[in-house]
Design an enzyme around this catalytic site. Structure first.
Site, PDB file in Angstrom:
ATOM      1  N   SER A   1     -14.933 -33.612   5.664  1.00  0.00           N
ATOM      2  CA  SER A   1     -14.450 -34.293   4.687  1.00  0.00           C
ATOM      3  C   SER A   1     -13.475 -33.601   3.679  1.00  0.00           C
ATOM      4  O   SER A   1     -12.347 -34.392   3.187  1.00  0.00           O
ATOM      5  CB  SER A   1     -15.769 -34.613   3.873  1.00  0.00           C
ATOM      6  OG  SER A   1     -16.443 -33.322   3.481  1.00  0.00           O
TER       7      SER A   1
ATOM      8  N   GLY B   1     -11.226 -25.369  -6.945  1.00  0.00           N
ATOM      9  CA  GLY B   1     -11.610 -25.956  -8.154  1.00  0.00           C
ATOM     10  C   GLY B   1     -12.523 -27.084  -7.968  1.00  0.00           C
ATOM     11  O   GLY B   1     -13.288 -27.116  -6.981  1.00  0.00           O
TER      12      GLY B   1
ATOM     13  N   LYS C   1     -20.005 -20.041  -6.929  1.00  0.00           N
ATOM     14  CA  LYS C   1     -20.586 -21.214  -7.304  1.00  0.00           C
ATOM     15  C   LYS C   1     -21.433 -22.005  -6.202  1.00  0.00           C
ATOM     16  O   LYS C   1     -22.300 -22.974  -6.348  1.00  0.00           O
ATOM     17  CB  LYS C   1     -19.442 -22.305  -7.729  1.00  0.00           C
ATOM     18  CG  LYS C   1     -18.545 -22.512  -6.772  1.00  0.00           C
ATOM     19  CD  LYS C   1     -19.061 -24.217  -6.259  1.00  0.00           C
ATOM     20  CE  LYS C   1     -17.810 -24.501  -4.936  1.00  0.00           C
ATOM     21  NZ  LYS C   1     -18.135 -25.936  -4.397  1.00  0.00           N
TER      22      LYS C   1
ATOM     23  N   SER D   1     -22.585 -32.849  -3.597  1.00  0.00           N
ATOM     24  CA  SER D   1     -22.493 -31.489  -3.237  1.00  0.00           C
ATOM     25  C   SER D   1     -23.336 -31.149  -2.454  1.00  0.00           C
ATOM     26  O   SER D   1     -24.437 -31.402  -2.240  1.00  0.00           O
ATOM     27  CB  SER D   1     -22.563 -30.757  -4.689  1.00  0.00           C
ATOM     28  OG  SER D   1     -23.074 -29.311  -4.345  1.00  0.00           O
TER      29      SER D   1
ATOM     30  N   GLU E   1     -21.885 -24.325   2.621  1.00  0.00           N
ATOM     31  CA  GLU E   1     -21.245 -22.691   2.632  1.00  0.00           C
ATOM     32  C   GLU E   1     -22.229 -21.680   1.972  1.00  0.00           C
ATOM     33  O   GLU E   1     -22.274 -20.642   2.408  1.00  0.00           O
ATOM     34  CB  GLU E   1     -19.838 -22.611   1.969  1.00  0.00           C
ATOM     35  CG  GLU E   1     -18.860 -23.207   2.939  1.00  0.00           C
ATOM     36  CD  GLU E   1     -18.355 -22.603   4.226  1.00  0.00           C
ATOM     37  OE1 GLU E   1     -18.954 -21.550   4.381  1.00  0.00           O
ATOM     38  OE2 GLU E   1     -17.410 -23.122   4.679  1.00  0.00           O
TER      39      GLU E   1
END
Length: 336
Positions: free
Chosen positions: A14, A139, A194, A257, A284
């Site tokens: 994606s 980002g 993150k 997410s 990830e």
């Protein structure tokens, strides 16, 4: 008329596809490399990526091939968008095919298992090119929103400011606003950590712990990221920008997410294997949480949230037990 910039995108997930769209919308000629012939055929014949961005019409100046040499030929930018733990093996196969002066662009947000290398370090190690030819795009960039051409900003990081500016120009569209940064270390750490914090917030959401817990995890997660970054020479301002706080907030707040969704399923009581089975694309943070913790320990940095995520994901620790251990740590000043 000037010749259009040529870009190759290795990876048709994606995010690779969405960034290929951005490049095409900015005027580049884009070739996607797909591993499977049926996916390349679908991109070329239907102008869609039915597996990873169904329903999204792809630009006419974007095409796909299964031939890596064809994709790489004369590319000004070679974009790498494969799962981070597969980068080394894949790139070793592609290096002989790359255009001599191509800029290698990493879209990946991870730390390699075993070596604890950031993705740009893996690229430099495998491709034997200098840091001035390696860039990072990072980002708050949720692929589905960008594919819908919803407004987004990003960071283009490279040790060479001029190269960062070239890539910035190549991917600047009315809906995608890139900023340059020379702090590659900070930008990559922000993206890698993150994902781990996104797992933690997802677990908390799955457990129904509320918004106070979410806010606390995001804030203390940012503190962990910053501590590690400072020890590794990053600019602390990077972590209050798009590559740090921006990416963290988007990942921890959005159902789009993958890491947040993965964590939510764990928090609701699914096992690791059950969660993997229902996750179509790579989250990830699942593998990178171990390598991020390894990196932190190598630098003597305390990262309790990351350690908690590793305990839940890889050591089978029940989330309730892990939460109790995290909350019962010894009291300390906030700014430590």
């Amino acid at each position: 008329m000037s010749t259009p910039v040529k870009a190759a995108v290795f990876g048709t997930g994606s995010w690779g596809t969405a960034f290929g769209m951005v490049l095409a919308d900015a005027g580049c000629d884009v070739t996607l490399w797909a591993r499977r012939a049926e996916l390349a055929d679908a991109v070329n014949s239907t102008r869609t990526n039915p597996d990873y961005l169904p329903g999204v019409e792809l630009p006419e100046n974007l095409r796909a091939t299964t031939d890596p040499a064809e994709a790489a030929r004369a590319a000004d930018f070679t974009v790498l968008a494969v799962p981070s733990q597969t980068l080394r093996g894949n790139l070793a196969e592609w290096v002989p095919l790359l255009a001599p002066d191509t800029v290698l662009v990493s879209l990946m947000k991870g730390v390699e298992l075993g070596s604890a290398m950031r993705m740009s370090e893996v690229v430099e190690d495998v491709a034997k090119v200098g840091a001035d030819r390696i860039a990072v795009v990072t980002g708050p960039n949720l692929a589905r929103e960008i594919a819908a051409r919803m407004p987004a900003a990003a960071v283009v990081a490279c040790a060479n400011e001029a190269v960062a500016q070239r890539l910035q120009a190549a991917c600047h569209t009315p809906y995608f606003r890139p900023y340059t940064n020379t702090d590659v270390v900070g930008c990559e750490l922000g993206g890698a950590v993150k994902n781990v914090i996104g797992l933690a917030v997802g677990i908390a959401d799955g457990m129904g712990l509320g918004d106070n817990a979410k806010g606390s995890l995001i804030t203390r997660g940012l503190a962990e990221t910053t501590r590690l970054g400072l020890v590794m020479g990053a600019d602390p301002l990077t972590f209050s920008g798009l590559a740090g706080l921006g990416d963290l907030v988007a990942t921890c707040s959005s159902p789009l997410s993958r890491n947040h969704t993965f964590g939510t399923n764990l928090g609701r009581g699914m096992t690791l294997q059950e969660t993997i089975a229902v996750t179509k694309q790579t989250a990830e943070g699942v593998k990178s949480c171990e390598s991020v913790l390894d990196l932190a320990r190598r630098h003597g940095v305390d990262m309790p949230i990351t350690e908690t995520v590793v305990g839940i994901v890889h050591e089978g620790k029940p989330p309730v037990v892990a939460l109790k251990e995290l909350m019962s740590r010894s009291a300390k000043p906030e700014r430590r």
